[in-house]
Design a protein around this motif. Structure first.
Motif, PDB file in Angstrom:
ATOM      1  N   ILE A 122    -153.389 129.352  54.937  1.00  0.00           N
ATOM      2  CA  ILE A 122    -154.623 130.405  55.592  1.00  0.00           C
ATOM      3  C   ILE A 122    -153.862 130.424  57.243  1.00  0.00           C
ATOM      4  N   VAL A 123    -153.410 129.519  57.527  1.00  0.00           N
ATOM      5  CA  VAL A 123    -153.294 129.276  59.166  1.00  0.00           C
ATOM      6  C   VAL A 123    -151.859 130.036  59.618  1.00  0.00           C
ATOM      7  N   GLY A 124    -151.018 129.271  58.255  1.00  0.00           N
ATOM      8  CA  GLY A 124    -149.156 129.650  58.321  1.00  0.00           C
ATOM      9  C   GLY A 124    -149.573 131.572  58.176  1.00  0.00           C
ATOM     10  N   ALA A 125    -150.920 131.374  56.936  1.00  0.00           N
ATOM     11  CA  ALA A 125    -150.585 133.534  56.495  1.00  0.00           C
ATOM     12  C   ALA A 125    -150.732 134.146  58.202  1.00  0.00           C
ATOM     13  N   ILE A 126    -151.792 133.759  58.903  1.00  0.00           N
ATOM     14  CA  ILE A 126    -151.987 134.418  60.305  1.00  0.00           C
ATOM     15  C   ILE A 126    -151.257 134.193  61.209  1.00  0.00           C
ATOM     16  N   THR A 127    -150.061 133.226  61.033  1.00  0.00           N
ATOM     17  CA  THR A 127    -149.499 133.216  62.364  1.00  0.00           C
ATOM     18  C   THR A 127    -148.490 134.328  61.713  1.00  0.00           C
ATOM     19  N   VAL A 128    -147.820 134.514  61.305  1.00  0.00           N
ATOM     20  CA  VAL A 128    -146.638 135.960  60.190  1.00  0.00           C
ATOM     21  C   VAL A 128    -147.101 136.426  60.699  1.00  0.00           C
ATOM     22  N   VAL A 129    -148.475 137.241  60.042  1.00  0.00           N
ATOM     23  CA  VAL A 129    -148.776 138.143  60.479  1.00  0.00           C
ATOM     24  C   VAL A 129    -149.218 138.898  61.674  1.00  0.00           C
ATOM     25  N   GLY A 130    -149.694 137.666  62.384  1.00  0.00           N
ATOM     26  CA  GLY A 130    -150.142 137.826  63.608  1.00  0.00           C
ATOM     27  C   GLY A 130    -148.974 138.198  64.474  1.00  0.00           C
ATOM     28  N   TRP A 131    -147.048 137.773  64.564  1.00  0.00           N
ATOM     29  CA  TRP A 131    -146.035 137.641  64.623  1.00  0.00           C
ATOM     30  C   TRP A 131    -145.548 138.898  64.574  1.00  0.00           C
ATOM     31  N   LEU A 132    -146.033 139.503  63.442  1.00  0.00           N
ATOM     32  CA  LEU A 132    -145.212 140.972  62.489  1.00  0.00           C
ATOM     33  C   LEU A 132    -145.715 141.647  63.843  1.00  0.00           C
ATOM     34  N   VAL A 133    -147.251 141.721  63.656  1.00  0.00           N
ATOM     35  CA  VAL A 133    -148.115 142.666  64.774  1.00  0.00           C
ATOM     36  C   VAL A 133    -146.923 142.221  67.028  1.00  0.00           C
ATOM     37  N   ALA A 134    -147.490 141.099  66.135  1.00  0.00           N
ATOM     38  CA  ALA A 134    -146.781 141.117  68.042  1.00  0.00           C
ATOM     39  C   ALA A 134    -144.964 141.231  68.622  1.00  0.00           C
ATOM     40  N   ILE A 135    -144.197 141.342  67.633  1.00  0.00           N
ATOM     41  CA  ILE A 135    -143.137 141.554  67.559  1.00  0.00           C
ATOM     42  C   ILE A 135    -142.844 143.423  67.972  1.00  0.00           C
ATOM     43  N   PHE A 136    -143.578 144.007  66.864  1.00  0.00           N
ATOM     44  CA  PHE A 136    -144.306 145.695  66.415  1.00  0.00           C
ATOM     45  C   PHE A 136    -144.991 146.122  67.856  1.00  0.00           C
ATOM     46  N   ALA A 137    -145.478 145.261  68.671  1.00  0.00           N
ATOM     47  CA  ALA A 137    -146.366 146.115  69.715  1.00  0.00           C
ATOM     48  C   ALA A 137    -145.212 145.495  70.751  1.00  0.00           C
ATOM     49  N   MET A 138    -144.299 144.763  71.009  1.00  0.00           N
ATOM     50  CA  MET A 138    -142.908 144.547  72.253  1.00  0.00           C
ATOM     51  C   MET A 138    -142.769 145.816  71.947  1.00  0.00           C
ATOM     52  N   LYS A 139    -141.554 146.070  71.037  1.00  0.00           N
ATOM     53  CA  LYS A 139    -141.355 147.028  70.285  1.00  0.00           C
ATOM     54  C   LYS A 139    -141.293 148.149  71.146  1.00  0.00           C
ATOM     55  N   GLN A 140    -142.692 148.349  70.378  1.00  0.00           N
ATOM     56  CA  GLN A 140    -143.373 150.108  70.827  1.00  0.00           C
ATOM     57  C   GLN A 140    -143.647 150.659  72.045  1.00  0.00           C
ATOM     58  N   PHE A 141    -144.333 149.257  72.687  1.00  0.00           N
ATOM     59  CA  PHE A 141    -145.415 149.329  74.062  1.00  0.00           C
ATOM     60  C   PHE A 141    -144.844 148.503  75.460  1.00  0.00           C
ATOM     61  N   ARG A 142    -143.916 147.492  74.832  1.00  0.00           N
ATOM     62  CA  ARG A 142    -143.568 146.715  76.009  1.00  0.00           C
ATOM     63  C   ARG A 142    -143.145 147.562  77.416  1.00  0.00           C
ATOM     64  N   SER A 143    -142.268 149.435  77.179  1.00  0.00           N
ATOM     65  CA  SER A 143    -141.739 149.551  78.437  1.00  0.00           C
ATOM     66  C   SER A 143    -143.018 150.566  79.333  1.00  0.00           C
ATOM     67  N   ARG A 144    -144.022 150.725  78.310  1.00  0.00           N
ATOM     68  CA  ARG A 144    -144.202 151.587  78.909  1.00  0.00           C
ATOM     69  C   ARG A 144    -146.105 149.934  79.788  1.00  0.00           C
ATOM     70  N   VAL A 145    -145.824 149.192  79.501  1.00  0.00           N
ATOM     71  CA  VAL A 145    -147.430 148.624  80.251  1.00  0.00           C
ATOM     72  C   VAL A 145    -147.091 148.344  81.480  1.00  0.00           C
ATOM     73  N   PRO A 146    -145.678 148.527  82.069  1.00  0.00           N
ATOM     74  CA  PRO A 146    -146.186 148.660  83.791  1.00  0.00           C
ATOM     75  C   PRO A 146    -146.847 149.969  84.331  1.00  0.00           C
ATOM     76  N   TYR A 147    -146.774 150.786  83.633  1.00  0.00           N
ATOM     77  CA  TYR A 147    -147.786 152.182  83.942  1.00  0.00           C
ATOM     78  C   TYR A 147    -148.932 152.299  83.833  1.00  0.00           C
ATOM     79  N   TRP A 148    -148.765 151.584  82.845  1.00  0.00           N
ATOM     80  CA  TRP A 148    -150.404 151.231  82.254  1.00  0.00           C
ATOM     81  C   TRP A 148    -150.948 150.120  83.415  1.00  0.00           C
ATOM     82  N   VAL A 149    -150.893 149.334  83.237  1.00  0.00           N
ATOM     83  CA  VAL A 149    -151.495 148.163  84.305  1.00  0.00           C
ATOM     84  C   VAL A 149    -152.194 148.725  85.926  1.00  0.00           C
TER      85      VAL A 149
END
Length: 300
Positions: free
Chosen positions: A273-300
């Protein structure tokens, strides 16, 4: 028109110029997986920066204190002792077994709790550095995880005391080594939690208070202060009430670490269960970094 240049030659020159402009368009790569992975790589390469900043965070928090960072250990130890003694009496549990159970649970829970709460604030709290320091965004995540690792190392002194004072070392066997990869998984999850919650909390400021209430609820529902064995039926079979605890994801993170450290039986499905959550969580994290990384400096 230049001297000696015919209209036909000028028209051909204009077509060549327009064609070259079409061949080499200017495209931004700020929202690509390549840039996301580069941010992780560059951020890890700047480890001298986040190692220094993480250690400085602890020194700053306990500046001019005689015991310094060991106040972390004292506070956690007092909390574990108070909860352990109280709930051992309320639940009619032997202190020799119950207090080590609670102590290890609180040590692990502190990492989970900080990963969620401090992770949601990781970019907002570093607004000045993000806007002024030319570094990778992941530096602030590495800094947070490194700081929590230092806190965890200080709190492990409590485990060493429990190990000797309550005779836990007598129950340990070679499977205790599985606590090492379990800790690796815990801090690996702390990274993706900080990235995902950090990015979306920066964009939507209502998420942080929601997470504060959520972690409090998870603390009550997760077997930190109580033991699933107390919910077992008289025949020794796990009751339906005990199975309800397995719905809570944080329970599985506790079990893969607490069981080997206390010499208890380990179950493979917790790791799955922990392994499955880790994989799914990192997929979401990588997508979030791809999509919104450049916008964070404007949001803070």
């Amino acid at each position: 028109m230049s001297p000696g240049e015919t209209p036909a030659a000028q028209e051909k020159l204009a077509e060549d110029t327009a064609g070259s402009a079409e061949v080499e368009p200017i495209a931004s790569d700020s929202q690509t997986f390549q840039r996301a992975f580069k941010d992780f790589r560059v951020g890890f390469g700047q480890r001298e920066l986040w190692l220094s900043l993480g250690w400085q965070d602890i020194k700053q928090r306990y500046r001019r204190s005689v015991l310094g960072p060991f106040w972390i250990t004292i506070a956690t130890g007092v909390q574990a002792a108070a909860i352990g003694l109280l709930y051992a009496a309320l639940l009619n549990q032997p202190i020799k077994d119950y207090l080590p159970y609670v102590a290890v649970g609180i040590i692990v829970w502190n990492v989970i709790n900080a990963s969620i709460l401090e992770g949601s604030d990781v970019f907002i709290a570093n607004e000045g550095l993000i806007k002024q320091l030319p570094s990778a965004l992941s530096v602030h995540v590495y800094r947070l995880v490194w700081r929590q690792l230092l806190f965890f190392a200080h709190n492990m002194l409590i485990y060493l005391v429990v190990l000797i004072a309550f005779g836990v070392w007598e129950k340990l066997h070679w499977t205790a080594i599985f606590a090492i990869p379990a800790l690796g998984l815990l801090f690996l999850n702390a990274m993706w939690v900080s990235i995902v919650f950090g990015i979306f909390s920066t964009r939507y400021r209502d998420i942080a208070p929601i997470l504060g209430s959520l972690t409090l609820m998870l603390f009550v529902l997760t077997p930190v202060m109580w033991n699933t064995k107390s919910l077992e039926s008289q025949g020794g079979q796990v009751s339906e009430r005990a199975k309800l605890a397995e719905i809570i994801p944080t329970f599985h993170y506790l079990e893969i670490i607490r069981a080997p450290l206390l010499g208890d039986d380990q179950h493979l499905y917790h790791w799955a269960i922990v392994g499955a959550i880790t994989v799914v969580g990192w997929l979401v994290a990588i997508f979030a970094m791809k999509q919104f990384r450049s916008r964070v400096p404007y949001w803070v």
